[in-house]
Scaffold this motif. Structure first.
Motif, short mmCIF file in Angstrom:
data_model
loop_
_atom_site.label_atom_id
_atom_site.label_comp_id
_atom_site.label_asym_id
_atom_site.label_seq_id
_atom_site.Cartn_x
_atom_site.Cartn_y
_atom_site.Cartn_z
N UNK A 197 0.82 -1.22 0.00
CA UNK A 197 0.00 0.00 0.00
C UNK A 197 0.86 1.27 0.00
N UNK A 198 1.90 1.22 -0.82
CA UNK A 198 2.77 2.39 -0.93
C UNK A 198 2.15 3.42 -1.86
N UNK A 199 2.83 4.52 -2.03
CA UNK A 199 2.27 5.62 -2.84
C UNK A 199 2.08 5.22 -4.29
N UNK A 200 2.89 4.25 -4.77
CA UNK A 200 2.71 3.82 -6.16
C UNK A 200 1.45 2.99 -6.31
N UNK A 201 1.24 2.05 -5.38
CA UNK A 201 0.04 1.22 -5.45
C UNK A 201 -1.22 2.05 -5.32
N UNK A 202 -1.17 3.07 -4.48
CA UNK A 202 -2.33 3.94 -4.28
C UNK A 202 -2.32 5.14 -5.21
N UNK A 203 -1.34 5.21 -6.10
CA UNK A 203 -1.23 6.30 -7.08
C UNK A 203 -1.31 7.66 -6.40
N UNK A 204 -0.48 7.79 -5.38
CA UNK A 204 -0.44 9.06 -4.66
C UNK A 204 -1.73 9.43 -3.97
N UNK A 205 -2.54 8.43 -3.60
CA UNK A 205 -3.81 8.68 -2.93
C UNK A 205 -4.98 8.90 -3.87
N UNK A 206 -4.74 8.76 -5.18
CA UNK A 206 -5.79 9.05 -6.15
C UNK A 206 -6.70 7.87 -6.44
N UNK A 207 -6.25 6.65 -6.20
CA UNK A 207 -6.95 5.49 -6.74
C UNK A 207 -8.16 5.09 -5.90
N UNK A 208 -8.13 5.30 -4.57
CA UNK A 208 -9.22 4.86 -3.71
C UNK A 208 -10.05 6.04 -3.22
N UNK A 209 -11.31 5.76 -2.93
CA UNK A 209 -12.19 6.76 -2.32
C UNK A 209 -11.64 7.10 -0.94
N UNK A 210 -11.45 8.38 -0.63
CA UNK A 210 -10.94 8.75 0.71
C UNK A 210 -11.82 8.24 1.84
N UNK A 211 -13.10 8.00 1.55
CA UNK A 211 -14.00 7.51 2.59
C UNK A 211 -13.98 6.00 2.74
N UNK A 212 -13.30 5.30 1.84
CA UNK A 212 -13.27 3.84 1.91
C UNK A 212 -12.51 3.37 3.14
N UNK A 213 -12.97 2.26 3.72
CA UNK A 213 -12.26 1.62 4.82
C UNK A 213 -11.22 0.67 4.25
N UNK A 214 -9.97 0.82 4.66
CA UNK A 214 -8.88 -0.01 4.15
C UNK A 214 -8.41 -0.95 5.26
N UNK A 215 -8.50 -2.25 4.97
CA UNK A 215 -8.04 -3.29 5.87
C UNK A 215 -6.76 -3.87 5.28
N UNK A 216 -5.70 -3.89 6.06
CA UNK A 216 -4.42 -4.41 5.57
C UNK A 216 -4.06 -5.69 6.30
N UNK A 217 -3.81 -6.76 5.54
CA UNK A 217 -3.41 -8.04 6.09
C UNK A 217 -1.94 -8.25 5.75
N UNK A 218 -1.10 -8.37 6.77
CA UNK A 218 0.33 -8.51 6.54
C UNK A 218 0.97 -9.20 7.73
N UNK A 219 1.99 -10.00 7.47
CA UNK A 219 2.71 -10.66 8.55
C UNK A 219 3.46 -9.66 9.43
N UNK A 220 3.89 -8.58 8.83
CA UNK A 220 4.73 -7.61 9.51
C UNK A 220 3.90 -6.42 9.97
#
Length: 554
Positions: A277-300
């Motif tokens: 979920x870095x800036x490239x994946x999120x296209x500098x914050x442009x790709x997702x709705x700011x109101x969307x809930x983001x759940x991150x699943x990661x070992x770390x």
């Protein structure tokens, strides 16, 4: 009796390593001879940085640990840029190299352990002959299980040291094992919070990253998404993870086609599995709705992104199974999203291939979009796309989908370096001969890594090399010339890559128009003999959409 060098080489082979890449010198040549004598396939690189990039790419394309071997001192330091990229990417490779004697560093030695520590690379220095073989076997196991580089250092005064017969009953020494979190499973409170978010979702999006691929979670994520009525997307590194799903939108981020990006922007809950979920994946914050809930699943837990609302620490496959079991067989609240947007999803799946552009080609230079679209029609589906770094990366990422994440080897991305693409092509071609290796490089990166074009030719494996030749550092020109950079520092006279490639034994053609791509058809019709290099003289003024967005020029 055997020597340390001979025994270490045999131990590496006995640990299941099948391929090694390297440049030999006094610190590693005897150990390398032991590798080849034990049946390990060895590719002689022209530069140690290339050898490390080959081993890294081999791991990415196959999932199998490979060896990079170098001598001490300058051989070791030459490998560091590629090693840093492998470390930051998380690649299972073993660096087998010479090192200073135990009695102390010589005038030409450097503190290799300190340099490796600075790169967060695990070090196994074989200072004790009694444990050397167990330590070597443990290094391979660590690289394999933890997907990380491990350096095995051979002190110069122990290379010829006779070894006692190893005690096979001794348990091998080891490095820290895989995190306890993977074995323990996700935290129940974190899992409950994620389930609560999904229960309220009307437009869920499952985002798969490389961690999901490594966890073998693709199938269960597909089942979870279907149960939820979700759409699917991947990071650029995990392209192809949901290839077979009719609800897959492709790559998320700056390379997403406009229709796919619009649908991703409709999601109200996004669950990211093994994605940074870095800036490239999120296209500098442009790709997702700011109101969307983001759940991150990661070992770390330390990987938590700034955009993340809920964190679930755990293995992607394990968490996905738990979520799938908890969701049950009920009809999801989001089911109507698929029903309502089925037509839009079908159109979005066509990707950039259906997005028209005004062809700006001239007689002397070809529009990179026109070039890449035309090549897409000539490439087999079963391919490994290897990228160097630079502005040009957008075109292959946009127009050449891959069959699965193993089919996409993006060298230098983790460390923001260029010049590793041609070497990466060698590792991919050696590791996956069942797929055509297609490597794309800019002229800058191609010239940095040019010695490994010779290695690619010598490998004898079929490979298509596409040089996006704009006679400049394109990214820097587009990004910094408007801010006052000196153009003399970013542009160069034209390079005749075709002539250079022929001198190294490759077939080559200069491409200025699509008709010149008949050479690819002829090469394929002839059975793809060896390496074909395309010196593509591309228009320098065409700015990739991801960069145009970031620069505000869209």
């Amino acid at each position: 009796m055997t020597t340390l060098a001979e025994a270490v080489g045999r131990t590496l082979a006995d640990s299941g390593v099948r391929h090694a890449f390297g440049v030999v010198g006094g610190g590693n040549i005897l150990a390398t001879a032991a590798l080849t004598a034990a049946g390990v396939h060895y590719t002689a690189a022209r530069h140690e940085g290339g050898a490390m990039a080959m081993a890294d790419a081999h791991f990415r394309a196959t999932g199998e640990v490979a060896i990079c071997t170098t001598t001490h001192g300058p051989g070791f330091t030459n490998a560091l840029t590629a090693l840093a990229d492998a470390a930051k990417h998380g690649s299972g490779v073993v660096l087998l190299c010479g090192d200073a004697p135990l009695t102390g560093r010589r005038a030409h030695d450097v503190d290799q352990s300190a340099l490796l520590a600075a790169l967060d690379v695990a070090v196994v220095r074989l200072a004790d002959p009694a444990t050397a073989l167990a330590d070597t076997a443990a290094a391979v196991r660590t690289a394999r299980e933890r997907r990380m580089p491990v350096a095995v250092l051979l002190p110069g005064d122990l290379i010829d040291r006779p070894l006692p017969v190893p005690d096979t009953a001794d348990a091998p020494a080891g490095l820290p094992e895989t995190t306890a979190r993977a074995a323990a499973g996700p935290d129940e409170r974190e899992l409950a919070a994620a389930l609560d978010a999904l229960s309220r979702a009307r437009r869920p999006l499952i985002l798969g990253g490389l961690g999901a691929w490594h966890a073998g979670a693709g199938k269960v994520l597909g089942e979870l998404g279907d149960r939820l009525g979700a759409l699917f997307a991947t990071t650029v590194m995990a392209g192809g993870l949901f290839r077979d799903s009719p609800w897959s939108l492709g790559v998320c981020g700056g390379f997403a086609a406009p229709r796919a990006a619009a649908l991703m922007g409709e999601a109200d809950v996004v669950v990211a599995f093994g994605a940074s979920l870095d800036t490239f994946t999120l296209h500098g914050g442009r790709i997702l709705d700011p109101a969307a809930t983001v759940v991150q699943v990661d070992l770390n837990a330390g990987a938590r992104a700034a955009r993340t609302d809920l964190m679930v620490r755990g293995d992607a496959h394990t968490v996905a199974v738990r979520l799938l079991d908890a969701v049950g067989e009920r009809r999801p609240a989001a089911a109507d999203w698929r029903d309502r947007r089925a037509g839009a999803v079908a159109e979005a799946r066509a990707g950039w291939a259906e997005v028209r552009h005004d062809d700006a080609s001239t007689g002397a230079r070809i529009d990179p979009r026109t070039l890449t679209r035309a090549l897409a029609e000539l490439l087999p589906e079963e391919r490994t796309v290897v990228l160097d770094g630079g502005h040009f990366i957008a075109w292959p990422a946009m127009y050449w989908p891959v069959p699965d994440p193993a089919g996409f080897v993006f060298t230098g991305a983790a460390f923001q370096s260029i010049g590793l693409g041609l070497a990466g092509a060698v590792g991919a071609a050696v590791g996956r001969p069942d797929r055509l290796t297609v490597v794309a490089a800019g002229d800058g990166g191609a010239l940095m890594g040019l010695p490994e074009l010779d290695t690619l030719v010598r490998s004898g494996r079929p490979a298509l090399v596409v040089v996006y030749d704009d006679a400049a550092y394109g990214f820097e020109e587009h990004m910094y010339l408007p801010r006052g950079a000196d153009p003399a520092t970013t542009s160069f006279t034209d390079t005749d890559f075709a002539t250079v490639a022929r001198g190294l034994g490759a077939a080559a053609v200069t491409v200025r128009r699509t008709a010149d791509l008949d050479a690819v058809r002829d090469w394929q019709a002839a059975g793809r003999p060896g390496t074909l290099v395309l010196d593509c003289k591309v228009l320098p003024g065409v700015v990739a959409p991801f960069l145009a967005d970031l620069l505000g020029r869209a």
